[in-house]
Design a protein around this motif. Sequence first.
Motif, PDB file in Angstrom:
ATOM      1  N   LEU A  76      26.935   0.338  10.495  1.00  0.00           N
ATOM      2  CA  LEU A  76      28.347   0.552  10.778  1.00  0.00           C
ATOM      3  C   LEU A  76      28.631   2.047  10.712  1.00  0.00           C
ATOM      4  CD1 LEU A  76      31.119  -1.018  11.175  1.00  0.00           C
ATOM      5  CD2 LEU A  76      31.447  -0.715   8.720  1.00  0.00           C
ATOM      6  N   GLU A  77      29.526   2.517  11.559  1.00  0.00           N
ATOM      7  CA  GLU A  77      29.906   3.934  11.556  1.00  0.00           C
ATOM      8  C   GLU A  77      30.208   4.427  10.144  1.00  0.00           C
ATOM      9  OE1 GLU A  77      33.455   6.755  13.497  1.00  0.00           O
ATOM     10  OE2 GLU A  77      33.628   4.561  13.483  1.00  0.00           O
ATOM     11  N   PRO A  78      29.641   5.559   9.732  1.00  0.00           N
ATOM     12  CA  PRO A  78      29.917   6.086   8.388  1.00  0.00           C
ATOM     13  C   PRO A  78      31.403   6.359   8.179  1.00  0.00           C
ATOM     14  CG  PRO A  78      27.997   7.166   9.339  1.00  0.00           C
ATOM     15  CD  PRO A  78      28.613   6.351  10.442  1.00  0.00           C
ATOM     16  N   CYS A  79      31.878   6.048   6.974  1.00  0.00           N
ATOM     17  CA  CYS A  79      33.295   6.244   6.668  1.00  0.00           C
ATOM     18  C   CYS A  79      33.597   7.734   6.541  1.00  0.00           C
ATOM     19  CB  CYS A  79      33.680   5.502   5.395  1.00  0.00           C
ATOM     20  SG  CYS A  79      32.932   6.169   3.886  1.00  0.00           S
ATOM     21  N   CYS A  80      34.870   8.083   6.804  1.00  0.00           N
ATOM     22  CA  CYS A  80      35.259   9.492   6.774  1.00  0.00           C
ATOM     23  C   CYS A  80      36.554   9.687   6.006  1.00  0.00           C
ATOM     24  CB  CYS A  80      35.415  10.024   8.200  1.00  0.00           C
ATOM     25  SG  CYS A  80      36.575   9.064   9.198  1.00  0.00           S
ATOM     26  N   HIS A  81      36.910   8.719   5.158  1.00  0.00           N
ATOM     27  CA  HIS A  81      38.136   8.808   4.383  1.00  0.00           C
ATOM     28  C   HIS A  81      37.819   8.602   2.901  1.00  0.00           C
ATOM     29  CE1 HIS A  81      37.518   4.506   4.987  1.00  0.00           C
ATOM     30  NE2 HIS A  81      38.249   4.298   3.917  1.00  0.00           N
ATOM     31  N   GLN A  82      38.701   9.084   2.076  1.00  0.00           N
ATOM     32  CA  GLN A  82      38.549   8.910   0.633  1.00  0.00           C
ATOM     33  C   GLN A  82      39.153   7.571   0.236  1.00  0.00           C
ATOM     34  OE1 GLN A  82      37.146  11.061  -1.916  1.00  0.00           O
ATOM     35  NE2 GLN A  82      37.398   9.155  -3.081  1.00  0.00           N
ATOM     36  N   GLY A  83      38.310   6.634  -0.152  1.00  0.00           N
ATOM     37  CA  GLY A  83      38.775   5.358  -0.658  1.00  0.00           C
ATOM     38  C   GLY A  83      38.398   5.249  -2.116  1.00  0.00           C
ATOM     39  N   ARG A  84      37.734   4.131  -2.466  1.00  0.00           N
ATOM     40  CA  ARG A  84      37.225   4.005  -3.831  1.00  0.00           C
ATOM     41  C   ARG A  84      36.040   4.935  -4.050  1.00  0.00           C
ATOM     42  NH1 ARG A  84      37.717  -2.234  -2.965  1.00  0.00           N
ATOM     43  NH2 ARG A  84      39.667  -2.736  -4.012  1.00  0.00           N
ATOM     44  N   THR A  85      35.413   5.347  -2.938  1.00  0.00           N
ATOM     45  CA  THR A  85      34.285   6.275  -2.997  1.00  0.00           C
ATOM     46  C   THR A  85      34.513   7.402  -1.988  1.00  0.00           C
ATOM     47  OG1 THR A  85      33.061   4.948  -1.378  1.00  0.00           O
ATOM     48  CG2 THR A  85      32.661   4.478  -3.713  1.00  0.00           C
ATOM     49  N   PRO A  86      33.822   8.557  -2.126  1.00  0.00           N
ATOM     50  CA  PRO A  86      34.017   9.679  -1.206  1.00  0.00           C
ATOM     51  C   PRO A  86      33.489   9.364   0.196  1.00  0.00           C
ATOM     52  CG  PRO A  86      32.959  10.380  -3.248  1.00  0.00           C
ATOM     53  CD  PRO A  86      32.910   8.891  -3.228  1.00  0.00           C
ATOM     54  N   PRO A  87      33.887  10.157   1.200  1.00  0.00           N
ATOM     55  CA  PRO A  87      33.449   9.920   2.577  1.00  0.00           C
ATOM     56  C   PRO A  87      31.936  10.057   2.740  1.00  0.00           C
ATOM     57  CG  PRO A  87      35.308  11.446   2.515  1.00  0.00           C
ATOM     58  CD  PRO A  87      34.843  11.277   1.107  1.00  0.00           C
ATOM     59  N   CYS A  88      31.345   9.132   3.469  1.00  0.00           N
ATOM     60  CA  CYS A  88      29.899   9.192   3.726  1.00  0.00           C
ATOM     61  C   CYS A  88      29.560  10.271   4.755  1.00  0.00           C
ATOM     62  CB  CYS A  88      29.389   7.834   4.195  1.00  0.00           C
ATOM     63  SG  CYS A  88      29.375   6.599   2.873  1.00  0.00           S
ATOM     64  N   THR A  89      30.523  10.592   5.635  1.00  0.00           N
ATOM     65  CA  THR A  89      30.264  11.664   6.602  1.00  0.00           C
ATOM     66  C   THR A  89      29.969  12.972   5.878  1.00  0.00           C
ATOM     67  OG1 THR A  89      32.670  11.909   6.773  1.00  0.00           O
ATOM     68  CG2 THR A  89      31.568  10.675   8.530  1.00  0.00           C
ATOM     69  N   ASP A  90      30.727  13.261   4.824  1.00  0.00           N
ATOM     70  CA  ASP A  90      30.501  14.486   4.052  1.00  0.00           C
ATOM     71  C   ASP A  90      29.092  14.501   3.458  1.00  0.00           C
ATOM     72  OD1 ASP A  90      33.101  15.091   4.628  1.00  0.00           O
ATOM     73  OD2 ASP A  90      33.851  14.910   2.571  1.00  0.00           O
ATOM     74  N   VAL A 104      31.098   1.071  16.031  1.00  0.00           N
ATOM     75  CA  VAL A 104      32.198   1.857  15.484  1.00  0.00           C
ATOM     76  C   VAL A 104      32.926   1.005  14.448  1.00  0.00           C
ATOM     77  CG1 VAL A 104      34.455   2.843  16.056  1.00  0.00           C
ATOM     78  CG2 VAL A 104      32.480   3.320  17.504  1.00  0.00           C
ATOM     79  N   ASP A 105      33.360   1.627  13.377  1.00  0.00           N
ATOM     80  CA  ASP A 105      34.096   0.943  12.322  1.00  0.00           C
ATOM     81  C   ASP A 105      35.486   0.556  12.847  1.00  0.00           C
ATOM     82  OD1 ASP A 105      35.428   0.122  10.006  1.00  0.00           O
ATOM     83  OD2 ASP A 105      34.548   1.698   8.765  1.00  0.00           O
ATOM     84  N   PRO A 106      35.868  -0.741  12.777  1.00  0.00           N
ATOM     85  CA  PRO A 106      37.193  -1.132  13.274  1.00  0.00           C
ATOM     86  C   PRO A 106      38.340  -0.708  12.355  1.00  0.00           C
ATOM     87  CG  PRO A 106      36.090  -3.020  12.284  1.00  0.00           C
ATOM     88  CD  PRO A 106      35.084  -1.893  12.304  1.00  0.00           C
ATOM     89  N   ASP A 107      38.038  -0.254  11.151  1.00  0.00           N
ATOM     90  CA  ASP A 107      39.075   0.217  10.238  1.00  0.00           C
ATOM     91  C   ASP A 107      39.807   1.388  10.902  1.00  0.00           C
ATOM     92  OD1 ASP A 107      40.572   1.417   8.179  1.00  0.00           O
ATOM     93  OD2 ASP A 107      39.094   0.892   6.654  1.00  0.00           O
ATOM     94  N   PRO A 108      41.129   1.303  11.079  1.00  0.00           N
ATOM     95  CA  PRO A 108      41.852   2.385  11.768  1.00  0.00           C
ATOM     96  C   PRO A 108      41.748   3.729  11.065  1.00  0.00           C
ATOM     97  CG  PRO A 108      43.377   0.785  10.770  1.00  0.00           C
ATOM     98  CD  PRO A 108      42.015   0.190  10.707  1.00  0.00           C
ATOM     99  N   ARG A 109      41.363   3.753   9.792  1.00  0.00           N
ATOM    100  CA  ARG A 109      41.166   5.025   9.097  1.00  0.00           C
ATOM    101  C   ARG A 109      39.887   5.716   9.539  1.00  0.00           C
ATOM    102  NH1 ARG A 109      41.529   2.749   3.101  1.00  0.00           N
ATOM    103  NH2 ARG A 109      40.175   1.235   4.139  1.00  0.00           N
ATOM    104  N   VAL A 110      39.026   4.978  10.234  1.00  0.00           N
ATOM    105  CA  VAL A 110      37.757   5.526  10.722  1.00  0.00           C
ATOM    106  C   VAL A 110      37.753   5.455  12.250  1.00  0.00           C
ATOM    107  CG1 VAL A 110      35.246   5.444  10.527  1.00  0.00           C
ATOM    108  CG2 VAL A 110      36.663   4.671   8.604  1.00  0.00           C
ATOM    109  N   SER A 111      37.403   4.304  12.795  1.00  0.00           N
ATOM    110  CA  SER A 111      37.540   3.987  14.225  1.00  0.00           C
ATOM    111  C   SER A 111      37.169   5.126  15.164  1.00  0.00           C
ATOM    112  CB  SER A 111      38.982   3.532  14.503  1.00  0.00           C
ATOM    113  OG  SER A 111      39.065   2.940  15.779  1.00  0.00           O
ATOM    114  N   GLY A 112      35.966   5.676  15.024  1.00  0.00           N
ATOM    115  CA  GLY A 112      35.482   6.745  15.892  1.00  0.00           C
ATOM    116  C   GLY A 112      35.638   8.126  15.293  1.00  0.00           C
ATOM    117  N   ARG A 113      36.492   8.263  14.294  1.00  0.00           N
ATOM    118  CA  ARG A 113      36.697   9.583  13.681  1.00  0.00           C
ATOM    119  C   ARG A 113      35.456  10.037  12.927  1.00  0.00           C
ATOM    120  NH1 ARG A 113      39.462  10.680   8.642  1.00  0.00           N
ATOM    121  NH2 ARG A 113      39.876  12.916   8.457  1.00  0.00           N
ATOM    122  N   GLY A 114      34.746   9.091  12.324  1.00  0.00           N
ATOM    123  CA  GLY A 114      33.509   9.451  11.633  1.00  0.00           C
ATOM    124  C   GLY A 114      32.480  10.019  12.583  1.00  0.00           C
ATOM    125  N   VAL A 115      32.369   9.413  13.763  1.00  0.00           N
ATOM    126  CA  VAL A 115      31.444   9.901  14.790  1.00  0.00           C
ATOM    127  C   VAL A 115      31.830  11.314  15.222  1.00  0.00           C
ATOM    128  CG1 VAL A 115      30.688   9.572  17.175  1.00  0.00           C
ATOM    129  CG2 VAL A 115      30.800   7.608  15.614  1.00  0.00           C
TER     130      VAL A 115
END
Length: 372
Positions: A66-80, A95-106
């Motif tokens: 799944l596309e790496p996350c790029c937002h701060q949730g319970r854990t830091p962003p994986c893109t970083d 691509v992650d369907p979560d609107p907080r990611v949804s291509g932004r990680g890519v």
Amino acid sequence: MAQAIRLARRGLYTTDPNPRVGCVLVRDGVVVGEGWHRRAGEAHAERIALTAAGDRARGATAYVSLEPCCHQGRTPPCTDALVQAGVARVVCAMVDPDPRVSGRGVRLLRAAGIAVEVGPLAAQARALNPGFIKRMTQGLPYCRCKLAASLDGRTAMASGESRWISSEASRRDVQRLRARHSAILTGVATVLADDPSLNVRLTPADLPGLQPGEAVRQPWRVVVDSRLRTPPGARLLGLPGITVIAACARADSSRGAALAAAGARVMQFAEHYAQVDLRALLAWLATQEMNEVLLETGPTLAGAALTAGLIDEIILYIAPHLMGDGARGLFRLPGLEHMEHRIPLRIAEVRRIGPDLRLILRPGVLSPGEGQ
């Protein structure tokens, strides 16, 4: 990528409400690190794989389901983490369907100079997380309806007797099915007739991904009870975990207070033909981060959910015996009088479970001339 998906499947019974994700790091044709996301709040698959790889992650390719996350949730962003580790290339299945990611990680990875490819084994990756995907894109959980029937399509004798239609092997398979779901949904008629537990009765040794001594997660138990007829002494109210009673606003408040005192969460929903609006209930469950809901109920509620288009998948256990004309059927579907009214289903899988057959069916549209 196939290995990343296999790793992700280890989280089948533990990651909820997060998606199941696996990651494999490869450098010079050699796997240098791998990981899978085990539980919400714990490290994501990419960070586990990067930790395992250490300095060998620099210049490596990361295969992620799944596309790496790029937002701060319970854990830091994986893109970083991927950028800081010096990974040269990232291949993600979808691509992650979560609107907080949804291509932004890519986009963030590409902006950092990392080559990114999206799409390999996308269908297999989507199959890992149907509930997470539907919740993020449609605001509803993925709903499966579990049924057990005789060869002539009967689910109970006319008296209501139904133990046991399916084999012990099938009932154990149902336990594993329950364990992967966020919630189990039933109707008050089932509670009154059977006084079910609707819990998972397996040990950690029975469920991959769990460690010895770890508690087995219990899905929410949700009873559709428009007029609050559930007895306060019902078995499912005294078990560990959360029980929700879904009622209509006009239900007797004193009954609701008695159920709340017995440990239930009593929730009121809009009415649809004097019954709880099932779509509104499922939408609320999605807001509670319920990804996959298992419907275990009688023919009336099952039929209402099917005709409302709320069932994504039917799991049917067929036992090799006959129960006769007086026994009860699978679905109550009034108004189907002609062949063009039938509800088409597509068979996705057929498997032998002990002496029984397990069919996985999905509602679909018949092609012209099909089924004639």
